[in-house]
Design an enzyme around this catalytic site. Structure first.
Site, PDB file in Angstrom:
ATOM      1  N   GLY A 238       0.753  -1.114  -0.048  1.00  0.00           N
ATOM      2  CA  GLY A 238       0.029  -0.087   0.063  1.00  0.00           C
ATOM      3  C   GLY A 238       0.705   1.435  -0.170  1.00  0.00           C
ATOM      4  N   SER A 239       2.151   1.285   0.529  1.00  0.00           N
ATOM      5  CA  SER A 239       2.997   2.561   0.275  1.00  0.00           C
ATOM      6  C   SER A 239       3.656   2.705  -0.972  1.00  0.00           C
ATOM      7  CB  SER A 239       3.944   2.457   1.570  1.00  0.00           C
ATOM      8  OG  SER A 239       4.818   1.375   1.116  1.00  0.00           O
ATOM      9  N   GLY A 240       3.673   1.968  -1.931  1.00  0.00           N
ATOM     10  CA  GLY A 240       4.385   1.779  -3.308  1.00  0.00           C
ATOM     11  C   GLY A 240       3.643   2.841  -4.276  1.00  0.00           C
ATOM     12  N   LEU A 241       4.115   2.537  -5.367  1.00  0.00           N
ATOM     13  CA  LEU A 241       3.782   3.414  -6.834  1.00  0.00           C
ATOM     14  C   LEU A 241       2.240   3.196  -6.808  1.00  0.00           C
ATOM     15  CD1 LEU A 241       4.407   4.938  -9.261  1.00  0.00           C
ATOM     16  CD2 LEU A 241       4.870   2.816 -10.293  1.00  0.00           C
ATOM     17  N   VAL A 242       1.794   1.946  -6.884  1.00  0.00           N
ATOM     18  CA  VAL A 242       0.389   1.876  -7.415  1.00  0.00           C
ATOM     19  C   VAL A 242      -0.578   1.902  -6.019  1.00  0.00           C
ATOM     20  CG1 VAL A 242      -1.225   0.103  -8.383  1.00  0.00           C
ATOM     21  CG2 VAL A 242       0.982   0.213  -9.198  1.00  0.00           C
ATOM     22  N   GLY A 243       0.115   1.498  -5.114  1.00  0.00           N
ATOM     23  CA  GLY A 243      -0.843   1.378  -3.560  1.00  0.00           C
ATOM     24  C   GLY A 243      -1.236   2.951  -3.352  1.00  0.00           C
TER      25      GLY A 243
ATOM     26  N   TYR B 298      11.298 -13.625 -11.290  1.00  0.00           N
ATOM     27  CA  TYR B 298      10.163 -12.967 -11.004  1.00  0.00           C
ATOM     28  C   TYR B 298       9.055 -13.217 -11.862  1.00  0.00           C
ATOM     29  CZ  TYR B 298       7.440  -8.548 -10.766  1.00  0.00           C
ATOM     30  OH  TYR B 298       6.343  -7.552 -10.359  1.00  0.00           O
TER      31      TYR B 298
ATOM     32  N   PRO C  34      -0.448  -5.264 -15.988  1.00  0.00           N
ATOM     33  CA  PRO C  34      -0.220  -3.665 -16.438  1.00  0.00           C
ATOM     34  C   PRO C  34       1.287  -3.718 -17.071  1.00  0.00           C
ATOM     35  CG  PRO C  34       0.353  -3.795 -14.193  1.00  0.00           C
ATOM     36  CD  PRO C  34      -0.181  -5.195 -14.574  1.00  0.00           C
TER      37      PRO C  34
ATOM     38  N   LYS D 198       5.215 -14.706 -10.631  1.00  0.00           N
ATOM     39  CA  LYS D 198       4.051 -13.967 -11.012  1.00  0.00           C
ATOM     40  C   LYS D 198       3.015 -14.983 -11.779  1.00  0.00           C
ATOM     41  CE  LYS D 198       4.376  -9.735  -9.393  1.00  0.00           C
ATOM     42  NZ  LYS D 198       3.503  -9.309  -8.482  1.00  0.00           N
TER      43      LYS D 198
END
Length: 356
Positions: A15-20, A144, A171, A148
């Protein structure tokens, strides 16, 4: 939505990243949230999702009905190349912990975030959602990519065995405020922004890794956030969906370099270090499935308008000395690629988590 009991309690991992942070802005400032809903933005500082025990404790504490799963060990091309094993193991643990714990706690819906790196290296273009498992991913970030891909496998198995409609979005390259601006470990756009800032400040050439020929589709983080909310509320398939601008909006890395250099007024030498890998040269994604559902969705374009009437607006956050973030508003005139103005806005801190 169908299957939900009472108001939603949405847990956003990463939640603290780019998308969050983009989702938080859309929820709080664009009326993306609805009355009675609770939104919890969980960061890695609060919970280590690699740990099964800490993951369960977070679900016990917050009791979500819905989850947007963004948390991952992430990094740019060169960090992936150095640490494929770490990317595989950490992300497999994170994803299994979130999905399995969601199932145990009766979460109605989980929307996980994949990446276009999940697609095969050897394929036909444009790629779509149906070809994800049709061959090996690019060798540069296979750890990675395979981790995913396993989210899609687990989602399908959860539906087959328990009838749960957990899904995932794919995305293309993202950028926006609160990105990771670490030059060694960040992604394309934030890395270019930081390097261009330093090159101008220090009066040195701008060193770009790779040839600049690689092709990418860029999506602004707030556009992606708005689409995440639509997927959470409306998209009813288990199969993943590509969230991307159209094929016609694909750019070379050199196009991105030129745009950032012009935005900074950088007029020095640009050196392309071809001894460094380009990564996957092309991974053009088809957004036809998204357009089937949302034919009128308006993406924030990289450049827009005709020669005389309109300008594009972008927000590029730049990491600078003393951990200050500057949001630079760039106004481009597409016909002349002329920067019309810069407006710095100071904010006190930067998210530097690698586990966003």
């Amino acid at each position: 939505m169908n299957g939900s009991v009472g108001p939603m309690r949405v847990l956003v991992t990463g939640g603290s990243g780019l998308v969050g942070r983009a989702i938080e802005r859309v929820v709080k400032e664009e009326s993306g949230g609805r009355e009675g809903e609770t939104w919890i933005f969980l960061s890695s500082k609060e919970t280590n999702l690699v740990s099964t025990e800490e993951t369960r404790a977070a679900f016990e504490r917050h009791r979500p009905t819905h989850v947007i799963h963004l948390a991952a060990m992430v990094g740019g091309l060169y960090r992936n190349m150095r640490q494929n094993l770490d990317f595989w193991r950490n992300n497999v643990h994170i994803n299994d912990n979130v999905l399995h714990t969601s199932q145990e706690f009766g979460v109605v819906k989980v929307v996980s975030c994949l990446s276009t790196c999940v697609f095969p290296d050897k394929t036909t273009y444009p790629i779509d959602e149906t070809v994800m498992h049709n061959g090996a991913p690019h060798e540069s970030n296979y750890g990675y990519a395979y981790a995913k891909r396993m989210i899609d496998i687990q989602n399908r198995a959860l539906f087959q065995q328990y009838g749960l409609k957990y899904t995932a979005v794919i995305p293309t390259n993202m950028f926006g405020p609160h990105d990771n601006y670490n030059i060694e470990d960040g992604h394309v756009m934030p890395g270019l922004i930081h390097k261009t800032y330093l090159a101008k400040k220090e009066g040195k050439p701008l060193q770009v890794w790779g040839s600049g020929r690689a092709l990418r589709q860029f999506i602004y983080s707030l556009d992606l956030a708005r689409l995440f909310l639509w997927v959470l509320r409306e998209y009813d398939e288990v199969e993943p969906i590509i969230l991307s601008v159209g094929e016609e909006d694909e750019l070379t890395v050199k196009d991105a370099v030129d745009a950032v250099a012009e935005a900074f007024g950088f007029e020095g030498e640009v050196i392309y270090d071809t001894s460094k890998s380009d990564g996957q040269i092309k991974k053009t994604a088809n957004n036809a499935k998204l357009r089937k559902y949302l034919p009128d969705f308006k993406f924030t374009p990289f450049k827009q308008g005709d020669q005389h009437k309109r300008f594009s607006i972008y927000v590029f956050p730049i990491l600078v000395k003393r951990r200050i973030l500057i949001d630079v508003f760039l106004f481009f005139q597409p016909s002349r690629r002329l920067v019309i103005g810069l407006q710095p806005i100071m904010t006190p801190s930067v998210n530097e988590d690698l586990f966003i």
